[in-house]
Scaffold this motif. Sequence first.
Motif, PDB file in Angstrom:
ATOM      1  N   ARG A 207       0.832  -1.206   0.000  1.00 36.29           N
ATOM      2  CA  ARG A 207       0.000   0.000   0.000  1.00 36.29           C
ATOM      3  C   ARG A 207       0.869   1.259   0.000  1.00 36.29           C
ATOM      4  NH1 ARG A 207      -2.675  -3.352  -1.325  1.00 36.29           N
ATOM      5  NH2 ARG A 207      -4.856  -3.820  -0.915  1.00 36.29           N
ATOM      6  N   ARG A 208       1.953   1.246   0.759  1.00 30.37           N
ATOM      7  CA  ARG A 208       2.861   2.390   0.775  1.00 30.37           C
ATOM      8  C   ARG A 208       3.475   2.630  -0.606  1.00 30.37           C
ATOM      9  NH1 ARG A 208       6.044   0.822   6.304  1.00 30.37           N
ATOM     10  NH2 ARG A 208       4.902   2.167   7.743  1.00 30.37           N
ATOM     11  N   LEU A 209       3.924   1.542  -1.237  1.00 35.28           N
ATOM     12  CA  LEU A 209       4.585   1.673  -2.533  1.00 35.28           C
ATOM     13  C   LEU A 209       3.599   2.127  -3.611  1.00 35.28           C
ATOM     14  CD1 LEU A 209       6.892  -1.458  -2.382  1.00 35.28           C
ATOM     15  CD2 LEU A 209       7.626   0.926  -2.469  1.00 35.28           C
ATOM     16  N   ARG A 210       2.364   1.628  -3.558  1.00 29.62           N
ATOM     17  CA  ARG A 210       1.363   2.078  -4.538  1.00 29.62           C
ATOM     18  C   ARG A 210       1.071   3.556  -4.373  1.00 29.62           C
ATOM     19  NH1 ARG A 210      -3.204  -2.784  -4.494  1.00 29.62           N
ATOM     20  NH2 ARG A 210      -1.903  -4.383  -5.493  1.00 29.62           N
ATOM     21  N   ALA A 211       0.972   4.007  -3.131  1.00 28.61           N
ATOM     22  CA  ALA A 211       0.722   5.433  -2.883  1.00 28.61           C
ATOM     23  C   ALA A 211       1.896   6.269  -3.365  1.00 28.61           C
ATOM     24  CB  ALA A 211       0.468   5.660  -1.392  1.00 28.61           C
ATOM     25  N   ALA A 212       3.123   5.786  -3.126  1.00 24.74           N
ATOM     26  CA  ALA A 212       4.295   6.517  -3.579  1.00 24.74           C
ATOM     27  C   ALA A 212       4.336   6.581  -5.112  1.00 24.74           C
ATOM     28  CB  ALA A 212       5.563   5.838  -3.051  1.00 24.74           C
ATOM     29  N   ARG A 213       3.986   5.474  -5.750  1.00 24.33           N
ATOM     30  CA  ARG A 213       3.984   5.446  -7.220  1.00 24.33           C
ATOM     31  C   ARG A 213       2.955   6.432  -7.781  1.00 24.33           C
ATOM     32  NH1 ARG A 213       2.036   2.570 -11.731  1.00 24.33           N
ATOM     33  NH2 ARG A 213       3.710   1.968 -13.171  1.00 24.33           N
ATOM     34  N   HIS A 214       1.785   6.496  -7.145  1.00 22.62           N
ATOM     35  CA  HIS A 214       0.752   7.442  -7.589  1.00 22.62           C
ATOM     36  C   HIS A 214       1.252   8.884  -7.466  1.00 22.62           C
ATOM     37  CE1 HIS A 214      -3.158   9.334  -8.111  1.00 22.62           C
ATOM     38  NE2 HIS A 214      -2.956   9.985  -6.971  1.00 22.62           N
ATOM     39  N   LEU A 215       1.905   9.221  -6.365  1.00 21.88           N
ATOM     40  CA  LEU A 215       2.403  10.582  -6.174  1.00 21.88           C
ATOM     41  C   LEU A 215       3.528  10.903  -7.153  1.00 21.88           C
ATOM     42  CD1 LEU A 215       2.415  10.780  -2.265  1.00 21.88           C
ATOM     43  CD2 LEU A 215       0.886  11.976  -3.840  1.00 21.88           C
ATOM     44  N   LEU A 216       4.354   9.912  -7.468  1.00 19.73           N
ATOM     45  CA  LEU A 216       5.414  10.137  -8.445  1.00 19.73           C
ATOM     46  C   LEU A 216       4.850  10.477  -9.818  1.00 19.73           C
ATOM     47  CD1 LEU A 216       7.821   7.251  -7.422  1.00 19.73           C
ATOM     48  CD2 LEU A 216       8.514   9.639  -7.631  1.00 19.73           C
ATOM     49  N   LEU A 217       3.761   9.820 -10.186  1.00 21.60           N
ATOM     50  CA  LEU A 217       3.177  10.003 -11.513  1.00 21.60           C
ATOM     51  C   LEU A 217       2.268  11.230 -11.604  1.00 21.60           C
ATOM     52  CD1 LEU A 217       2.325   6.273 -12.324  1.00 21.60           C
ATOM     53  CD2 LEU A 217       4.096   7.668 -13.423  1.00 21.60           C
ATOM     54  N   THR A 219       2.254  14.061  -9.334  1.00 19.06           N
ATOM     55  CA  THR A 219       2.724  15.313  -8.731  1.00 19.06           C
ATOM     56  C   THR A 219       4.192  15.522  -9.074  1.00 19.06           C
ATOM     57  OG1 THR A 219       3.608  14.460  -6.625  1.00 19.06           O
ATOM     58  CG2 THR A 219       1.212  14.770  -6.762  1.00 19.06           C
ATOM     59  N   ARG A 220       4.694  16.700  -8.717  1.00 14.80           N
ATOM     60  CA  ARG A 220       6.118  16.994  -8.857  1.00 14.80           C
ATOM     61  C   ARG A 220       6.771  17.110  -7.489  1.00 14.80           C
ATOM     62  NH1 ARG A 220       7.551  15.001 -13.060  1.00 14.80           N
ATOM     63  NH2 ARG A 220       9.530  16.125 -12.823  1.00 14.80           N
ATOM     64  N   SER A 251      12.964   7.398  -9.588  1.00 16.43           N
ATOM     65  CA  SER A 251      13.277   8.447 -10.564  1.00 16.43           C
ATOM     66  C   SER A 251      12.966   8.030 -11.996  1.00 16.43           C
ATOM     67  CB  SER A 251      14.755   8.838 -10.452  1.00 16.43           C
ATOM     68  OG  SER A 251      15.577   7.701 -10.657  1.00 16.43           O
ATOM     69  N   ALA A 252      12.910   6.712 -12.255  1.00 23.07           N
ATOM     70  CA  ALA A 252      12.644   6.241 -13.622  1.00 23.07           C
ATOM     71  C   ALA A 252      11.262   6.660 -14.095  1.00 23.07           C
ATOM     72  CB  ALA A 252      12.780   4.723 -13.691  1.00 23.07           C
ATOM     73  N   LEU A 253      10.335   6.892 -13.166  1.00 17.31           N
ATOM     74  CA  LEU A 253       8.978   7.290 -13.558  1.00 17.31           C
ATOM     75  C   LEU A 253       8.907   8.737 -14.000  1.00 17.31           C
ATOM     76  CD1 LEU A 253       6.789   5.552 -10.809  1.00 17.31           C
ATOM     77  CD2 LEU A 253       7.313   4.768 -13.116  1.00 17.31           C
ATOM     78  N   ARG A 254       9.949   9.497 -13.719  1.00 14.71           N
ATOM     79  CA  ARG A 254       9.928  10.923 -14.042  1.00 14.71           C
ATOM     80  C   ARG A 254      10.916  11.299 -15.135  1.00 14.71           C
ATOM     81  NH1 ARG A 254       9.118  13.881  -8.151  1.00 14.71           N
ATOM     82  NH2 ARG A 254       6.859  13.561  -8.057  1.00 14.71           N
ATOM     83  N   ARG A 255      11.567  10.334 -15.713  1.00 19.01           N
ATOM     84  CA  ARG A 255      12.477  10.652 -16.802  1.00 19.01           C
ATOM     85  C   ARG A 255      11.676  11.008 -18.037  1.00 19.01           C
ATOM     86  NH1 ARG A 255      16.165   5.388 -15.612  1.00 19.01           N
ATOM     87  NH2 ARG A 255      17.282   6.209 -13.795  1.00 19.01           N
TER      88      ARG A 255
END
Length: 266
Positions: A207-217, A219-220, A251-255
Amino acid sequence: MPSAIHLVPLDTTTKHHDHDHHQIVIGVDGHAEFEIEGLGGSIAPLSGCIVPASHVHYYEGVGDNRHLILNLPPTSFPLAGAQQELSRLFDAPLFFSLDEALTRYLDFLVQELARLQEGAPQPLMHQDMLASTFLSCLNVRMQPSRQHSSGLKRIDLDALDRYIQRHLSQRLNVAHLARQACLSEAHFNDCFRRQTGITPYQYLLTRRLRAARHLLLSTRLPLSEIADQTGFSSQSALSHAFRRSFGHPPSALRRPTPPTILTSDG
């Protein structure tokens, strides 16, 4: 590979690694700081932590220190055969304290290791037996007598998800989830494993990792703030957990995607 017990100082600079054996670390003298897949805590004399196999952990000794280290391969004597139930101790990282009886056994272990270092003969499987006794005693204290499966409560996962979402930034742990379900931590672990097939810790980490992935995609936000909002103790803890789960760093999600080069036919 047999189990092994060592009495050693921990390096006073921050180190990190993982390994394919389980590990228990117990403070004898001095202090240490540990972070195990995002779960942080301090170890003082007569307290310790459980490090499951393949869990990245950061550690740092504080000043002069000595720690008892039990290295326990999953197939070693203390965790195999009739004692396989003891492997449940390593379902998730955990910090613990020793009671009076285990404190006396720790003193015995320290004296026994000193005797062996002085050249006393060591019978075959001697350290296996010492580790097995400690694990059995620790298991009794941390895993109270289990109820039969017919008495296990069904957990409301939807309600649990809502609770996790509301409190994700508060460094939730399994004890928090157990209290929310009105169960002891041991009973909650049993119910959860039978119902979902995974441990509560694994569920919470997902659940933590899914939430982090959502914020990465979406937000900035800087990675340090995302780690804070999703309950990780540091940016590095989030990065290691993310890489292990998804196979690439956050960081790979924001390249930026390379632009498409168009060619003309002339």
